[in-house]
Design an enzyme around this catalytic site. Sequence first.
Site, PDB file in Angstrom:
ATOM      1  N   GLU A 141      29.160  40.152  51.789  1.00 14.48           N
ATOM      2  CA  GLU A 141      29.589  39.753  50.450  1.00 14.48           C
ATOM      3  C   GLU A 141      31.080  39.983  50.248  1.00 14.48           C
ATOM      4  O   GLU A 141      31.794  39.130  49.721  1.00 14.48           O
ATOM      5  CB  GLU A 141      28.782  40.533  49.413  1.00 14.48           C
ATOM      6  CG  GLU A 141      29.052  40.151  47.976  1.00 14.48           C
ATOM      7  CD  GLU A 141      28.232  40.994  47.006  1.00 14.48           C
ATOM      8  OE1 GLU A 141      28.225  40.644  45.814  1.00 14.48           O
ATOM      9  OE2 GLU A 141      27.616  42.001  47.425  1.00 14.48           O
ATOM     10  N   ASP A 186      33.569  40.044  37.411  1.00 15.07           N
ATOM     11  CA  ASP A 186      32.793  41.187  36.952  1.00 15.07           C
ATOM     12  C   ASP A 186      33.631  42.345  36.418  1.00 15.07           C
ATOM     13  O   ASP A 186      34.011  42.360  35.265  1.00 15.07           O
ATOM     14  CB  ASP A 186      31.846  41.654  38.069  1.00 15.07           C
ATOM     15  CG  ASP A 186      30.779  40.616  38.386  1.00 15.07           C
ATOM     16  OD1 ASP A 186      30.962  39.458  37.991  1.00 15.07           O
ATOM     17  OD2 ASP A 186      29.770  40.946  39.012  1.00 15.07           O
TER      18      ASP A 186
END
Length: 823
Positions: free
Chosen positions: A793, A561
């Site tokens: 996460e 990302d």
Amino acid sequence: MAGERRRRGGEGPRERTRERGTRREREKEQQRGSSRGRTALVIAAAAAAAALALGLAVAEWKRWNAAALLVTPHPAPPALPPGSTGPLASPQHFWGTYRPHVYFGMKTRSPRALVTGLMWLQQREGGGSLRHTCEQSDGLSRYGWLMHDGENFGVQEIRDEGLFLKTEFVKRPGGEHGGDWSWRITARMEGTGGPAPLLSLFFYVATDEQGTLEPHLENRTRLAAVTGTTEELGRFTLTFLQPTAESGEDPKYASYNYLEAASPGLHRLTEVVRSSLSNRFIFAPPGGPRRRFFAVDAFRGLPGEPPRGRLLLHQVTLEPPATVEVTFESGSAVGRPRRLTGGALSAALARHAATFERRFEETFGLGRKGFPPSQRRFAQAALSDLLGGMGYFHGRSLVQSPLQERPVPAPEAALFTAVPSRSFFPRGFLWDEGFHQLLLARWDPALSREVIAHWLDLMNAEGWIPREQILGEEARAKVPPEFLLQHSETANPPTLLLALQRLLPSAPLPYLRRLFPRLRAWYDWYNRTQAGPLPLTFRWRGRDPQLERFLNPKTLASGLDDYPRASHPSPEERHLDLRCWMALASRVLAEVAERLGEPARPYREMEEALSDNGLLEQLHWAPELGAFADYGNHSAAVGLRWQRVAPAAPGQPPPAPRLVREVREAPRPRFVGALGYVSLFPLLLQLLRPDSPQLPAMLAAMRSERQLWTPFGLRSLARDSPLYMQRNTQHDPPYWRGSIWVNINYLALWALRSYADAEGPQRERAAELYHELRHNLVANLYRQYAESGFLWEHYSDSTGRGQGCHPFAGWSALVVLVMAEDY
């Protein structure tokens, strides 16, 4: 001039006639020439028009062809044989907890499945909060599977504002439609002062466009059973037993309510129930106080969507503690010994739990490694949450080619997959799934092979697999509209090949033969669409084009990302991580080809070229960074600043200020000065030779606290990097700019273990780093799970605390393999 006039004046009639004839000939010739010119212009114009028309036609054909290929499935035979996931071919996996986005529910692996589920409501003043789909905003202090074998049974615990719920299920084989199953829901209050609120449990069954449901009522309010039929299940009976005390023996007083409604779609079941609630009902136990409570009453429909199915719901309202059981019995199962309830259900749960614990130890050996019971239970929960988060999805992706103006729906497709997060990402992600399958391949290789085949069957005629799978209305309801679209030029790391490499030694040859045409097409697609500016270089497509908005334009295709890349995206970029992924892909394709007796030489040659350490150094070693790096059009002097806004017009609110990117130094072609996970890829995927002169610098960067080392794991971006922990936009906090991610730490441990086992000058150093890093990672993940109740996460590089979404039993569950030292 006068003499000239005199000479002409002396010409006779014959000469004048000859001159006039000559003049007329010249005029005719001029006219003929002019006519020929006009004809040539007309011909040229016609040719130009024809060329333009041909060009437009070719462009239009290209657009049409691109659109056709985009939505055309790959022509190779399916990797998954037709019918292989149905109740006859795979009865043990037909029913399952394949609705990961709900706290508890089951369905079959079929396109328009019968679905079952649980909702609950603590009856507080004002109505309380109806729980159904997993939402971070619900604020549950803990929920997740403690045991789940991916096949026969599961045990989950949920804690919600003083309420403890245990959800258990067991399946029993029999018949031709996946057999029977039973649920047990146990509820009690923990640590609450004063009277406990009433608890309502809502058990429901719903159809999706096909099937029949017939309610069977007692006293007009208690839904005792449902009989029905569907295409995949034939006839069945669902029975709701009356609640008992927590011991499971004494009956428990309860109030009952029942709802029968036309459903506008499975994605709106929560709305249907919420809109049906009324507080006109009274809970009146014998000898106890009367209390008003909310219950389903009348459903008057929801705006916007016509009915698509049917919903039957059974509401039980009681005072905890209590136990409620539900049974599903297949009409095709005959000769069952007894109903799977009460003592029989308890015995089945105990038997499956013992089998699970024995199998877990045989597979991972954590007891033999000296882990205490609490850490073994943590590892069991990590595996179980991955298995309990597997889902079956059916629907159409929304896809678009760069040559198309509008997106189009892809063909209907089915996908059986694990998901990263039940709350935030309850759908399939291509690059996550390879990491999921590393763990699943150890627990159940046959199931892992099936998942990989499901993913490869999503491939279109060009060899592209969309990176995010949003199939069906329930999955779509959890995704913001701007993220629904999948772009056909966007790739994702081919991590499925990591898992396939692990499965190769024992994979049946017929299975590999079915996969191979699709593996070749996928490999060719990467080489064709993600090629870089120079031979043996690669470039991720689809970087964000909004330069003014982002501190560093995102590269979603890479999976990393916001990890810093070249500040100004261009066709001249060379992406190191993609080059390394393609080396891995070449290696795995060669191994598959060799097992099948297919030509493997092209793949081996590509592997050798991409693993050439000298060429790797030439293309990606940044001397000023002392590390491997991307190359591109880059400025090291960029920042975000608040943009001045014009004064508002009279009577209008002032416009909101916004952060925009400021480039203080013109970009130029050079290496990107960011040391982090991307820099490690030649080591992570083990392309560096054990005697590589660059390996000591890589190990030093990993161990340096100024760069990547922390007491909790390797951080994603060095502390001394210019973009370390920098926001990417006004609304985007840092993501892959310092946090600790378990999947990359797992690859690092795998690589360090390999370098420690190989002959080379860095062998001892690699072994030291391996043991330290493994201890740090395991200790922190266990500590955070014990404190918070979840895997996360990613994790803070400064405190070790869990960050991002939770629960995240996707690749964070790789901690099980780290504990087992299974690489």
